[in-house]
Design a protein around this motif. Sequence first.
Motif, PDB file in Angstrom:
ATOM      1  N   GLY A 140       0.795  -1.223   0.000  1.00  0.00           N
ATOM      2  CA  GLY A 140       0.000   0.000   0.000  1.00  0.00           C
ATOM      3  C   GLY A 140       0.828   1.273   0.000  1.00  0.00           C
ATOM      4  O   GLY A 140       0.272   2.381  -0.078  1.00  0.00           O
ATOM      5  N   VAL A 141       2.167   1.171   0.074  1.00  0.00           N
ATOM      6  CA  VAL A 141       3.045   2.345   0.086  1.00  0.00           C
ATOM      7  C   VAL A 141       3.270   2.808  -1.355  1.00  0.00           C
ATOM      8  O   VAL A 141       3.360   1.984  -2.281  1.00  0.00           O
ATOM      9  N   ASP A 142       3.325   4.132  -1.527  1.00  0.00           N
ATOM     10  CA  ASP A 142       3.574   4.688  -2.863  1.00  0.00           C
ATOM     11  C   ASP A 142       4.800   4.023  -3.481  1.00  0.00           C
ATOM     12  O   ASP A 142       5.869   3.960  -2.852  1.00  0.00           O
ATOM     13  N   SER A 143       4.634   3.534  -4.697  1.00  0.00           N
ATOM     14  CA  SER A 143       5.679   2.689  -5.270  1.00  0.00           C
ATOM     15  C   SER A 143       5.985   3.047  -6.721  1.00  0.00           C
ATOM     16  O   SER A 143       5.296   3.868  -7.346  1.00  0.00           O
ATOM     17  N   VAL A 144       7.014   2.396  -7.230  1.00  0.00           N
ATOM     18  CA  VAL A 144       7.465   2.583  -8.604  1.00  0.00           C
ATOM     19  C   VAL A 144       7.720   1.204  -9.225  1.00  0.00           C
ATOM     20  O   VAL A 144       8.156   0.276  -8.532  1.00  0.00           O
ATOM     21  N   ARG A 145       7.454   1.072 -10.511  1.00  0.00           N
ATOM     22  CA  ARG A 145       7.606  -0.224 -11.207  1.00  0.00           C
ATOM     23  C   ARG A 145       9.069  -0.425 -11.619  1.00  0.00           C
ATOM     24  O   ARG A 145       9.684   0.440 -12.247  1.00  0.00           O
ATOM     25  N   VAL A 146       9.615  -1.588 -11.261  1.00  0.00           N
ATOM     26  CA  VAL A 146      10.999  -1.916 -11.609  1.00  0.00           C
ATOM     27  C   VAL A 146      11.050  -3.350 -12.123  1.00  0.00           C
ATOM     28  O   VAL A 146      10.174  -4.168 -11.822  1.00  0.00           O
ATOM     29  N   ARG A 147      12.093  -3.642 -12.868  1.00  0.00           N
ATOM     30  CA  ARG A 147      12.259  -4.994 -13.397  1.00  0.00           C
ATOM     31  C   ARG A 147      13.059  -5.855 -12.429  1.00  0.00           C
ATOM     32  O   ARG A 147      14.043  -5.399 -11.839  1.00  0.00           O
ATOM     33  N   ALA A 153       7.956  -5.676 -10.771  1.00  0.00           N
ATOM     34  CA  ALA A 153       7.364  -5.530  -9.434  1.00  0.00           C
ATOM     35  C   ALA A 153       7.284  -4.051  -9.090  1.00  0.00           C
ATOM     36  O   ALA A 153       7.938  -3.200  -9.724  1.00  0.00           O
ATOM     37  N   PHE A 154       6.480  -3.758  -8.075  1.00  0.00           N
ATOM     38  CA  PHE A 154       6.334  -2.377  -7.600  1.00  0.00           C
ATOM     39  C   PHE A 154       7.010  -2.269  -6.234  1.00  0.00           C
ATOM     40  O   PHE A 154       6.568  -2.900  -5.258  1.00  0.00           O
ATOM     41  N   ILE A 155       8.064  -1.484  -6.150  1.00  0.00           N
ATOM     42  CA  ILE A 155       8.782  -1.311  -4.883  1.00  0.00           C
ATOM     43  C   ILE A 155       8.500   0.079  -4.332  1.00  0.00           C
ATOM     44  O   ILE A 155       8.231   1.029  -5.088  1.00  0.00           O
ATOM     45  N   PRO A 156       8.511   0.238  -3.007  1.00  0.00           N
ATOM     46  CA  PRO A 156       8.211   1.546  -2.408  1.00  0.00           C
ATOM     47  C   PRO A 156       9.217   2.614  -2.858  1.00  0.00           C
ATOM     48  O   PRO A 156      10.410   2.341  -2.993  1.00  0.00           O
ATOM     49  N   ARG A 200      10.563   5.887   3.747  1.00  0.00           N
ATOM     50  CA  ARG A 200      11.152   6.509   4.934  1.00  0.00           C
ATOM     51  C   ARG A 200      10.050   6.992   5.885  1.00  0.00           C
ATOM     52  O   ARG A 200      10.134   6.800   7.109  1.00  0.00           O
ATOM     53  N   ALA A 201       9.005   7.595   5.324  1.00  0.00           N
ATOM     54  CA  ALA A 201       7.894   8.058   6.158  1.00  0.00           C
ATOM     55  C   ALA A 201       7.173   6.876   6.815  1.00  0.00           C
ATOM     56  O   ALA A 201       6.774   6.946   7.991  1.00  0.00           O
ATOM     57  N   HIS A 202       7.065   5.787   6.089  1.00  0.00           N
ATOM     58  CA  HIS A 202       6.401   4.609   6.648  1.00  0.00           C
ATOM     59  C   HIS A 202       7.237   4.014   7.780  1.00  0.00           C
ATOM     60  O   HIS A 202       6.687   3.590   8.814  1.00  0.00           O
ATOM     61  N   ALA A 203       8.547   3.987   7.623  1.00  0.00           N
ATOM     62  CA  ALA A 203       9.428   3.471   8.669  1.00  0.00           C
ATOM     63  C   ALA A 203       9.341   4.331   9.923  1.00  0.00           C
ATOM     64  O   ALA A 203       9.319   3.800  11.054  1.00  0.00           O
TER      65      ALA A 203
END
Length: 206
Positions: free
Chosen positions: A93-100, A184-187, A193-196
Amino acid sequence: MGWFTKIRRKFSASATQDVAPAPAEVESPVVADGPAEPSSAPVSDVAPEAEPAPDVEPEPQPAPEPVAESAPQPVPGVEPVAAAERTVLDLSGVDSVRVRIVATDVLLGEEEREGVDRTEYLLVREPADVDAVSTLAVFNGERKIGYLSPAKADLLVPLLDSMPADAFRIAGDPDVTKPEQFWAFIPRVPALRAHAQSLLVDSAAR
């Protein structure tokens, strides 16, 4: 004969006895004119040929022994955790970006790709070596299918290490336009950092 003639003869005889006889002449050897006769011993003008070296086959050299690859050295304080013992934290649910996901071609065969559930994955911190201090493996269930690139892992590992979990659930991209590729979508780093920080606050409040 007068007295003068007797005296003269006496002096002549005396003078003849006092003179030493001349030495006999020694004949010099006669040297014949013309070139010297050649020696009877034959002289060769051709230098002797060197004897060829015997054919010696080089001894076969033993093949060098293969160098064993060094096992990854674990990072202090980081130990692999069995799948059954993992504490999973959901980051989908954390804002993420698509990476290979990388290295899937090494870990998965062509037929094995079809059995992968591409909708979600787990990020798992693994022991790392000196060339890749930050290592994040990507699991599909209990099967490792690849890794995040070292550049992405370097950004996420410090924040993930501060969280109370052994594995982190992230969303996957089910697109199979190119079946050999996995996404995949990683934060994003600021959002992670805000979630941590929020997790730390919640933990301190308890």
